[in-house]
Design a protein around this motif. Structure first.
Motif, PDB file in Angstrom:
ATOM      1  N   ASN A  69      29.845  46.135  56.609  1.00 41.47           N
ATOM      2  CA  ASN A  69      29.634  44.743  57.002  1.00 41.47           C
ATOM      3  C   ASN A  69      30.099  43.760  55.924  1.00 41.47           C
ATOM      4  N   ASP A  70      30.538  44.265  54.757  1.00 42.66           N
ATOM      5  CA  ASP A  70      31.093  43.415  53.693  1.00 42.66           C
ATOM      6  C   ASP A  70      32.619  43.508  53.606  1.00 42.66           C
ATOM      7  N   VAL A  71      33.255  44.047  54.625  1.00 45.83           N
ATOM      8  CA  VAL A  71      34.693  44.288  54.587  1.00 45.83           C
ATOM      9  C   VAL A  71      35.494  43.003  54.349  1.00 45.83           C
ATOM     10  N   GLU A  72      35.080  41.896  54.923  1.00 45.51           N
ATOM     11  CA  GLU A  72      35.818  40.634  54.758  1.00 45.51           C
ATOM     12  C   GLU A  72      35.731  40.100  53.326  1.00 45.51           C
ATOM     13  N   LYS A  73      34.676  40.462  52.617  1.00 46.15           N
ATOM     14  CA  LYS A  73      34.479  39.989  51.245  1.00 46.15           C
ATOM     15  C   LYS A  73      35.159  40.892  50.211  1.00 46.15           C
ATOM     16  N   LEU A  74      35.609  42.053  50.635  1.00 47.71           N
ATOM     17  CA  LEU A  74      36.109  43.048  49.673  1.00 47.71           C
ATOM     18  C   LEU A  74      37.267  42.562  48.807  1.00 47.71           C
ATOM     19  N   PRO A  75      38.266  41.863  49.341  1.00 47.38           N
ATOM     20  CA  PRO A  75      39.328  41.366  48.448  1.00 47.38           C
ATOM     21  C   PRO A  75      38.792  40.450  47.337  1.00 47.38           C
ATOM     22  N   GLU A  76      37.829  39.588  47.675  1.00 42.53           N
ATOM     23  CA  GLU A  76      37.224  38.709  46.666  1.00 42.53           C
ATOM     24  C   GLU A  76      36.410  39.512  45.658  1.00 42.53           C
ATOM     25  N   ILE A  77      35.684  40.504  46.132  1.00 39.51           N
ATOM     26  CA  ILE A  77      34.882  41.348  45.243  1.00 39.51           C
ATOM     27  C   ILE A  77      35.791  42.057  44.241  1.00 39.51           C
ATOM     28  N   VAL A  78      36.870  42.627  44.731  1.00 34.51           N
ATOM     29  CA  VAL A  78      37.818  43.340  43.867  1.00 34.51           C
ATOM     30  C   VAL A  78      38.367  42.404  42.795  1.00 34.51           C
ATOM     31  N   GLU A  79      38.774  41.218  43.189  1.00 39.21           N
ATOM     32  CA  GLU A  79      39.311  40.257  42.222  1.00 39.21           C
ATOM     33  C   GLU A  79      38.242  39.807  41.235  1.00 39.21           C
ATOM     34  N   SER A  80      37.029  39.603  41.703  1.00 40.33           N
ATOM     35  CA  SER A  80      35.925  39.210  40.815  1.00 40.33           C
ATOM     36  C   SER A  80      35.630  40.299  39.787  1.00 40.33           C
ATOM     37  N   ILE A  81      35.631  41.548  40.219  1.00 44.02           N
ATOM     38  CA  ILE A  81      35.399  42.662  39.292  1.00 44.02           C
ATOM     39  C   ILE A  81      36.494  42.679  38.234  1.00 44.02           C
ATOM     40  N   ARG A  82      37.731  42.543  38.671  1.00 44.45           N
ATOM     41  CA  ARG A  82      38.878  42.548  37.748  1.00 44.45           C
ATOM     42  C   ARG A  82      38.707  41.441  36.688  1.00 44.45           C
ATOM     43  N   GLU A  83      38.387  40.231  37.132  1.00 47.00           N
ATOM     44  CA  GLU A  83      38.263  39.099  36.204  1.00 47.00           C
ATOM     45  C   GLU A  83      37.053  39.234  35.289  1.00 47.00           C
ATOM     46  N   GLU A  84      35.935  39.721  35.810  1.00 47.30           N
ATOM     47  CA  GLU A  84      34.734  39.915  34.979  1.00 47.30           C
ATOM     48  C   GLU A  84      34.982  40.939  33.872  1.00 47.30           C
ATOM     49  N   ILE A  85      35.681  42.023  34.187  1.00 49.62           N
ATOM     50  CA  ILE A  85      35.991  43.030  33.174  1.00 49.62           C
ATOM     51  C   ILE A  85      36.922  42.440  32.123  1.00 49.62           C
ATOM     52  N   LYS A  86      37.942  41.717  32.565  1.00 51.19           N
ATOM     53  CA  LYS A  86      38.865  41.087  31.599  1.00 51.19           C
ATOM     54  C   LYS A  86      38.123  40.144  30.659  1.00 51.19           C
TER      55      LYS A  86
END
Length: 174
Positions: A69-86
């Motif tokens: 049910n979070d499939v629509e948010k997944l691209p944003e989640i992926v990008e947020s994870i990438r930026e938070e780690i950086k």
């Protein structure tokens, strides 16, 4: 010269430790639980040995699970994870020398799968590695919370005498 006294080694199959003594016939390794194990050199000569003390780069890899049910948010989640780690991990390798990947990788039976694969200019056998690993996990957690989603939680289920035991994802209560 594969290893020296004082170096951290990994023999695979869950066997690792610090070299305490190298003798003519045997080598003594202090296991992570402080047990001393004596290995005949004839056996060590035939085994694959990784000398972790000579490794200067570490890796943190995670498999994350999300609800369908979070499939629509997944691209944003992926990008947020990438930026938070950086932002959180200054030793992160981003120059292409080693991969830094955060990608939605799979539709699974009961969850969506995201893989995180990151490398750092930190040796894998020191406290700095464990501190950095914790920073990575916290960065992932912050990114997920910022997007208002939860991880899909795994539960072990026993099916009964004649059936296979297995794992299943606990459904989100959202």
């Amino acid at each position: 010269n594969k290893v020296g006294v004082g170096e951290d080694v990994d023999f695979g199959e869950g066997e690792s430790g610090k070299v305490i003594k190298i003798g003519f016939m045997e080598t003594i390794i202090r296991q992570p639980d402080d047990r001393l194990t004596v290995y005949p050199n004839s056996i060590l000569a035939r085994r694959k040995v990784s000398n972790l003390s000579r490794v200067k780069i570490s890796q943190v890899a995670q498999t994350l699970r999300f609800h369908y049910n979070d499939v629509e948010k997944l691209p944003e989640i992926v990008e947020s994870i990438r930026e938070e780690i950086k932002t959180s991990c200054p030793a992160l390798i981003t120059n292409g020398y080693r991969p830094f990947r955060v990608h939605w990788t799979n539709f699974c039976k009961d969850h969506l799968e995201v893989k995180v694969n990151s490398h750092y200019y930190i040796p894998p056998t020191c406290d700095a590695y464990w501190n950095n690993r914790q920073r990575v996990l916290m960065a992932i957690s912050r990114a997920v919370q910022q997007n208002g989603v939860d991880f899909a939680t795994i539960e072990f289920i026993e099916s009964g005498e004649d059936a296979d035991d297995g794992w299943r994802i606990i459904r989100s209560t959202k």
